[in-house]
Structures are given as C-alpha cells and as structure tokens.
Design a protein around this motif. Structure first.
Motif, PDB file in Angstrom:
ATOM      1  N   ARG A  96     -16.565  35.280  78.256  1.00 50.23           N
ATOM      2  CA  ARG A  96     -16.973  34.211  79.159  1.00 50.23           C
ATOM      3  C   ARG A  96     -18.370  34.481  79.713  1.00 50.23           C
ATOM      4  NH1 ARG A  96     -12.717  33.946  81.680  1.00 50.23           N
ATOM      5  NH2 ARG A  96     -13.051  35.262  83.486  1.00 50.23           N
ATOM      6  N   ASN A  97     -18.625  35.708  80.127  1.00 48.76           N
ATOM      7  CA  ASN A  97     -19.952  36.046  80.661  1.00 48.76           C
ATOM      8  C   ASN A  97     -21.024  35.980  79.572  1.00 48.76           C
ATOM      9  OD1 ASN A  97     -18.798  36.511  83.155  1.00 48.76           O
ATOM     10  ND2 ASN A  97     -18.603  38.730  82.840  1.00 48.76           N
ATOM     11  N   LEU A  98     -20.619  36.234  78.324  1.00 50.17           N
ATOM     12  CA  LEU A  98     -21.578  36.205  77.228  1.00 50.17           C
ATOM     13  C   LEU A  98     -21.897  34.787  76.778  1.00 50.17           C
ATOM     14  CD1 LEU A  98     -23.207  37.672  74.982  1.00 50.17           C
ATOM     15  CD2 LEU A  98     -21.094  37.691  73.624  1.00 50.17           C
ATOM     16  N   LEU A  99     -20.861  33.929  76.642  1.00 47.77           N
ATOM     17  CA  LEU A  99     -21.035  32.628  76.008  1.00 47.77           C
ATOM     18  C   LEU A  99     -21.178  31.460  76.978  1.00 47.77           C
ATOM     19  CD1 LEU A  99     -18.408  33.003  73.141  1.00 47.77           C
ATOM     20  CD2 LEU A  99     -20.875  33.270  72.979  1.00 47.77           C
ATOM     21  N   GLU A 100     -20.580  31.570  78.153  1.00 44.52           N
ATOM     22  CA  GLU A 100     -20.608  30.430  79.080  1.00 44.52           C
ATOM     23  C   GLU A 100     -22.017  29.978  79.418  1.00 44.52           C
ATOM     24  OE1 GLU A 100     -19.429  30.533  83.439  1.00 44.52           O
ATOM     25  OE2 GLU A 100     -17.629  29.628  82.541  1.00 44.52           O
TER      26      GLU A 100
END
Length: 259
Positions: A96-100
């Motif tokens: 989530r932190n990478l792609l959001e």
C-alpha cells in the motif's frame, strides 16, 4: 395475475428506455425546424439509411470488430493485472505504501499526454492502442477494487480466522465475495472507457477502426456515416455493459434485484 405481471414488466421496460425514442423525436424536430443544418446533423432516417448501407456492405462491421478487439484486449489485461494489485494494496501495508501514491497521484493525470510515447514505443497500429487502453483502464479498476477490498468488514475476516481459515482461505471465501460488488463496479466503469480510448486513438492516427471511419467520413462531409458509426459505438457499449451485468447477476445472485 400473469397478465398483470406482464403489464407491470412492460411498463417498467418502457419507463427505463423511453428516453431513446424521446431523443429521436427531439432530434427529428430540431432538423425539421431548421434549428440545425441538415448537412451537419442529418435526420434519424438519413442516419438509419447510412447505417443499413454501411452494415450491409460490411464496412461498419469490419471497423467495429477491430475496435472492439482492441478495447476488450486492453480491458482484459487491465482487469487481470489490476485486481491482484488492488488486493496487494488492500492487504499489505508495504504494498500500500509503495503503490498507493502512484495510483492516486497518477489517476487524475490525462493519459492522452503519453500517447506519443506509446506510439513511439509500440508503433501506430494495434499494439499501441492496446497498451494505452490497458493504462487507461488500469487506474479505475485498481482504485475501485482497492476500496472494495479495504471496505471488507474486519469482523468477517476475524470470524473466518477463528473458524480455522488460513490467509488463502479467508481471501477466497470471505474477502473476495465481500468485495465483488466493488470489483464489478470498477469493471463496469473501465469497460466503456476502453472503447472511448480506442476510438480516440484511432482518430488520432490509424487506417482501421471506428475512430478512423469517423475521421475519414468527417473529412468528406458525409456526416450521416459519422453518426451511423456513433450509433454503432453506442450499441456496442450497451451490449458489453449488459453482458457484464449478466455475469454479475450470475456471480452475485443476492444482488440481482439491484441490477
């Protein structure tokens, strides 16, 4: 009893689709009254004649088949790749932190600005149309499905885990069924986008497809043919949407009354 039920169903269908004949009446009235030039907006009868002629000689069918094949290929790739991305973002803090940020910052960016790059990399033909359609459809699918997976109630997951379900079983038996309404919403948003994108890119540069067909007849001021192609696009979009709704009704029988 049966006659009354049939009358009710017929009334419901009329109430749902009455805007189409109303639009045709207004269209004919605008042309007949001279509010618009018949050269720019031919009457419905003229467009219908062009539609029959171009369908009969196979031109519209040929170009529509190419456009639909490109749109469905790009849409299918976006669905196959986008859903795993959405699940990963919803269930993993690291993902989530990478792609959001990538998806939420890139969502409002007009992707058409990248079309010259896609043309340079993939060429002017079908591969660039499919790749660009994939990119355009990927964002609504990922974002909508992501919110669907994130919105699954925690108590449902806990209940499954308390019954001995592992992560895979919880995903397959609890999370996926609970998120499927949002998944189909994302697919229903992206499906017409795929057709729009392909038609626009065909208008920019190509020698086949409905976008090319519209462009070439516009330059010849044969607007009856142009509107005939627009009608075909609308029919294709409606048919694909109804097909997707049929799949949803089969996959989500408990939501049948909401379709």
């Amino acid at each position: 009893m049966m006659a009354g039920l049939k009358s009710l169903q017929m009334g419901s269908r009329i109430a749902r689709w009455y805007s189409i004949p109303l639009l045709l009446v207004l269209w004919q009235a605008a042309v007949a009254s001279g509010l618009v030039h018949s050269r720019l907006l031919p009457g419905p009868g003229t467009v219908w004649t062009a539609l029959l002629e171009e369908t009969g000689n196979g031109a519209l069918i040929h170009h529509a088949g190419i456009t639909l094949a490109r749109a469905l290929t790009g849409f299918s790739l976006a669905a196959l790749i986008g859903m795993p991305f959405a699940i990963a973002m919803a269930r993993s803090t690291l993902m989530r932190n990478l792609l959001e940020p990538i998806f939420f910052v890139g969502y409002p960016v007009p992707k058409i600005a990248l079309f010259p790059v896609f043309t340079y990399v993939f060429g002017i033909g079908t591969p660039s149309k499919i790749a660009f359609t994939f990119l355009e459809c990927l964002y609504p699918i990922v974002v909508t499905c992501y919110f669907g997976f994130r919105g699954v109630e925690t108590r449902l997951i806990w209940s499954a885990q308390n019954c001995g379900a592992d992560r895979v079983t919880s995903l397959r038996r609890v999370i996926l069924p609970a998120a499927m309404p949002s998944v189909f919403s994302g697919l229903r948003i992206a499906l017409p986008v795929s057709i729009i994108v392909v038609v626009i890119t065909e208008m920019i540069g190509d020698s086949v497809g409905l976008g090319y067909y519209i462009t070439i007849w516009s330059t010849r001021f044969r607007f009856a043919n142009v509107y005939a192609a627009i009608v075909v696009i609308g029919i294709c979009g409606l048919a694909l949407d109804q097909a997707l709704l049929a799949v949803r009704r089969r996959a989500l029988p408990w939501q049948r009354e909401q379709s």
